[in-house]
Write a protein that holds these residues in place. Structure first.
Motif, PDB file in Angstrom:
ATOM      1  N   ASP A  14      53.303  40.791  52.692  1.00 40.34           N
ATOM      2  CA  ASP A  14      52.833  41.945  53.460  1.00 40.34           C
ATOM      3  C   ASP A  14      52.602  43.148  52.553  1.00 40.34           C
ATOM      4  O   ASP A  14      51.630  43.894  52.724  1.00 40.34           O
ATOM      5  CB  ASP A  14      53.849  42.308  54.553  1.00 40.34           C
ATOM      6  N   MET A  15      53.495  43.335  51.582  1.00 42.76           N
ATOM      7  CA  MET A  15      53.309  44.430  50.634  1.00 42.76           C
ATOM      8  C   MET A  15      52.025  44.228  49.831  1.00 42.76           C
ATOM      9  O   MET A  15      51.237  45.163  49.639  1.00 42.76           O
ATOM     10  CB  MET A  15      54.498  44.522  49.679  1.00 42.76           C
ATOM     11  N   LEU A  16      51.791  42.996  49.380  1.00 46.23           N
ATOM     12  CA  LEU A  16      50.580  42.714  48.612  1.00 46.23           C
ATOM     13  C   LEU A  16      49.328  42.977  49.449  1.00 46.23           C
ATOM     14  O   LEU A  16      48.340  43.551  48.955  1.00 46.23           O
ATOM     15  CB  LEU A  16      50.590  41.264  48.127  1.00 46.23           C
ATOM     16  N   ARG A  17      49.367  42.590  50.701  1.00 41.16           N
ATOM     17  CA  ARG A  17      48.204  42.789  51.574  1.00 41.16           C
ATOM     18  C   ARG A  17      47.875  44.274  51.721  1.00 41.16           C
ATOM     19  O   ARG A  17      46.708  44.673  51.651  1.00 41.16           O
ATOM     20  CB  ARG A  17      48.489  42.161  52.953  1.00 41.16           C
ATOM     21  N   LEU A  18      48.904  45.094  51.894  1.00 38.40           N
ATOM     22  CA  LEU A  18      48.675  46.531  52.037  1.00 38.40           C
ATOM     23  C   LEU A  18      48.203  47.162  50.736  1.00 38.40           C
ATOM     24  O   LEU A  18      47.319  48.028  50.736  1.00 38.40           O
ATOM     25  CB  LEU A  18      49.947  47.215  52.532  1.00 38.40           C
ATOM     26  N   LEU A  19      48.778  46.740  49.621  1.00 42.41           N
ATOM     27  CA  LEU A  19      48.338  47.268  48.331  1.00 42.41           C
ATOM     28  C   LEU A  19      46.880  46.906  48.046  1.00 42.41           C
ATOM     29  O   LEU A  19      46.165  47.673  47.391  1.00 42.41           O
ATOM     30  CB  LEU A  19      49.237  46.750  47.198  1.00 42.41           C
ATOM     31  N   SER A  20      46.454  45.775  48.525  1.00 39.26           N
ATOM     32  CA  SER A  20      45.065  45.353  48.277  1.00 39.26           C
ATOM     33  C   SER A  20      44.067  46.224  49.032  1.00 39.26           C
ATOM     34  O   SER A  20      42.879  46.246  48.689  1.00 39.26           O
ATOM     35  CB  SER A  20      44.874  43.888  48.672  1.00 39.26           C
ATOM     36  N   LYS A  21      44.544  46.954  50.050  1.00 42.11           N
ATOM     37  CA  LYS A  21      43.652  47.805  50.845  1.00 42.11           C
ATOM     38  C   LYS A  21      43.793  49.282  50.532  1.00 42.11           C
ATOM     39  O   LYS A  21      42.891  50.073  50.798  1.00 42.11           O
ATOM     40  CB  LYS A  21      43.935  47.603  52.346  1.00 42.11           C
ATOM     41  N   ASP A  70      55.446  41.586  36.262  1.00 40.52           N
ATOM     42  CA  ASP A  70      54.548  40.490  36.628  1.00 40.52           C
ATOM     43  C   ASP A  70      53.566  40.992  37.689  1.00 40.52           C
ATOM     44  O   ASP A  70      53.879  41.041  38.876  1.00 40.52           O
ATOM     45  CB  ASP A  70      55.353  39.299  37.154  1.00 40.52           C
ATOM     46  N   THR A  71      52.390  41.366  37.245  1.00 40.68           N
ATOM     47  CA  THR A  71      51.391  41.963  38.142  1.00 40.68           C
ATOM     48  C   THR A  71      50.131  41.110  38.223  1.00 40.68           C
ATOM     49  O   THR A  71      49.079  41.579  38.648  1.00 40.68           O
ATOM     50  CB  THR A  71      51.010  43.364  37.640  1.00 40.68           C
ATOM     51  N   ARG A  72      50.249  39.834  37.827  1.00 36.33           N
ATOM     52  CA  ARG A  72      49.048  38.999  37.761  1.00 36.33           C
ATOM     53  C   ARG A  72      48.370  38.838  39.110  1.00 36.33           C
ATOM     54  O   ARG A  72      47.135  38.869  39.196  1.00 36.33           O
ATOM     55  CB  ARG A  72      49.419  37.624  37.187  1.00 36.33           C
ATOM     56  N   GLU A  73      49.154  38.690  40.171  1.00 36.64           N
ATOM     57  CA  GLU A  73      48.552  38.522  41.494  1.00 36.64           C
ATOM     58  C   GLU A  73      47.874  39.805  41.958  1.00 36.64           C
ATOM     59  O   GLU A  73      46.777  39.780  42.528  1.00 36.64           O
ATOM     60  CB  GLU A  73      49.624  38.092  42.497  1.00 36.64           C
ATOM     61  N   MET A  74      48.497  40.950  41.688  1.00 32.79           N
ATOM     62  CA  MET A  74      47.916  42.233  42.082  1.00 32.79           C
ATOM     63  C   MET A  74      46.618  42.523  41.340  1.00 32.79           C
ATOM     64  O   MET A  74      45.710  43.174  41.867  1.00 32.79           O
ATOM     65  CB  MET A  74      48.917  43.367  41.807  1.00 32.79           C
ATOM     66  N   ALA A  75      46.534  42.030  40.121  1.00 31.81           N
ATOM     67  CA  ALA A  75      45.352  42.303  39.303  1.00 31.81           C
ATOM     68  C   ALA A  75      44.110  41.586  39.820  1.00 31.81           C
ATOM     69  O   ALA A  75      42.998  41.875  39.363  1.00 31.81           O
ATOM     70  CB  ALA A  75      45.622  41.893  37.856  1.00 31.81           C
ATOM     71  N   ARG A  76      44.284  40.691  40.781  1.00 38.87           N
ATOM     72  CA  ARG A  76      43.129  39.976  41.350  1.00 38.87           C
ATOM     73  C   ARG A  76      42.468  40.753  42.483  1.00 38.87           C
ATOM     74  O   ARG A  76      41.378  40.401  42.920  1.00 38.87           O
ATOM     75  CB  ARG A  76      43.567  38.601  41.871  1.00 38.87           C
ATOM     76  N   PHE A  77      43.113  41.807  42.963  1.00 37.35           N
ATOM     77  CA  PHE A  77      42.560  42.558  44.095  1.00 37.35           C
ATOM     78  C   PHE A  77      41.252  43.243  43.696  1.00 37.35           C
ATOM     79  O   PHE A  77      41.137  43.784  42.589  1.00 37.35           O
ATOM     80  CB  PHE A  77      43.540  43.625  44.586  1.00 37.35           C
ATOM     81  N   THR A  78      40.308  43.250  44.606  1.00 39.81           N
ATOM     82  CA  THR A  78      39.074  43.983  44.361  1.00 39.81           C
ATOM     83  C   THR A  78      39.346  45.484  44.332  1.00 39.81           C
ATOM     84  O   THR A  78      40.239  45.985  45.020  1.00 39.81           O
ATOM     85  CB  THR A  78      38.023  43.664  45.436  1.00 39.81           C
TER      86      THR A  78
END
Length: 341
Positions: free
Chosen positions: A225-232, A131-139
């Motif tokens: 927190d993991m999502l925030r770091l992955l987005s950067k 389930d990577t739908r949220e991660m796929a929204r990252f710029t």
């Protein structure tokens, strides 16, 4: 996990047809070979590999375990697996034989309790759903020079190789030392894991990659927190040898993070693979080659950088989605194996 000995309960006591989805085998032919060759490994401690007597005793135990594990697996009428690595190893186990133990088993009183054999000799791959739908929204644009490692602090994840690769990167390409960080994010299950983290902190200091400045350990972080770091982050690193699948690598790709992974297991054969002849990431097999791969990923021109992130994300979302899992599950034909009539 391939707990095949539980198949006996369903088969003998319930008369129920058995099928399973195996993520990794309890034992493998690789494990036998490492004990036979007395190679130190996380499944073969130095106290064993350095002793001839202990190695022979452990090899005998492994031979017996493998023999009966293979017989138990063959009770199943159908087996699905999560990756090419798992398929290769479970197929080898299904076809495993040991003449000495065949003779012993034949002479044993246990012969009155013969293990049923479905004749199964191969498995089918169905990739697990991610389930990577949220991660796929990252710029994908404006990523920082952050190298991420997302993995529990277990010995097989080989975080020490990541620190050594980072040190090599700074030694060979000092231009990265001022602006590139390594974040090691993972869970500590117990005191052993916590001690391992302290050992890694000590190693980072010995390698002169200053903790806090260049390396940061993030323990038991909340999911947001993991999502925030992955987005950067720019790069995601995985150094485990023979990773059975590598769901964290799929998450890297979906998040737009360029994967730099060990050239083995699922990350090599199934996940970080070329798409239309173009790369979706990089492979390495020791700290030196990891350092080179990190440098390559960090110095891509903007056009190449964006292209590989887009390609990796598209592949991850297409190949490892929940919808693809359901399609593969139903297309496997498991019903005709479990209910042949």
């Amino acid at each position: 996990m391939g707990y095949a000995f539980s198949f006996h309960v369903a088969s003998f006591l319930g008369g129920i047809p058995v099928g399973a989805y195996v993520h990794y085998p309890t034992i493998s032919t690789d494990m036998l070979e490492r004990v036979r060759s007395r190679k130190k490994w996380h499944t073969n401690a130095d106290s064993v590999s350095s002793s001839g007597f202990k190695s022979r005793a452990k090899l005998f135990y492994y031979r017996v375990f493998m023999y009966y594990y293979a017989r138990s697996l063959r009770i199943a009428r159908f087996l699905m697996v999560n990756s090419s690595w798992t398929k290769n190893h479970v197929d080898a186990i299904l076809q495993h034989s040991d003449l000495l133990l065949d003779v012993f088993s034949g002479l044993s009183l246990l012969i009155t309790f013969r293990t049923p054999n479905s004749g199964l000799t191969y498995t089918q791959i169905v990739y697990p759903p991610c389930d990577t739908r949220e991660m796929a929204r990252f710029t994908l644009a404006n990523r920082e020079k952050i190298v991420m490692s997302v993995a529990q602090f277990r010995p097989e994840k080989d975080h020490a190789a990541q620190l050594r690769a980072f040190a090599q990167l700074f030694t060979r390409y000092p231009e990265h030392a001022g602006n590139t960080q390594l974040f090691l994010l993972g869970g500590c299950r117990n005191e052993g894991d916590a001690d391992r983290v302290e050992g890694l902190r000590t190693l980072a200091k010995e390698l002169k990659i200053e903790v806090r400045s260049h390396v940061e350990f993030i323990i038991n972080a909340p999911y947001p927190d993991m999502l925030r770091l992955l987005s950067k982050a720019s790069i995601g690193m995985n150094t485990m040898v023979d990773e059975h699948f590598g769901i964290n690598v799929v998450e890297y790709m979906a998040a737009g993070v360029i994967p730099v992974v060990h050239a083995s297991g699922g990350p090599l054969k199934d996940i970080v693979v070329p798409v239309n002849g173009e790369p979706t990431g990089y492979h390495a097999d020791d700290p030196d080659t990891f350092a080179e791969a990190l440098h390559t990923a960090l110095t891509l021109n903007p056009t190449e950088d964006l292209a590989i992130r887009k390609r990796a994300r598209s592949w991850a979302l297409q190949r490892f989605s929940e919808e693809e899992f359901e399609t593969g599950w139903h297309a496997s034909g498991w019903r005709r194996f479990i209910f042949p009539h």
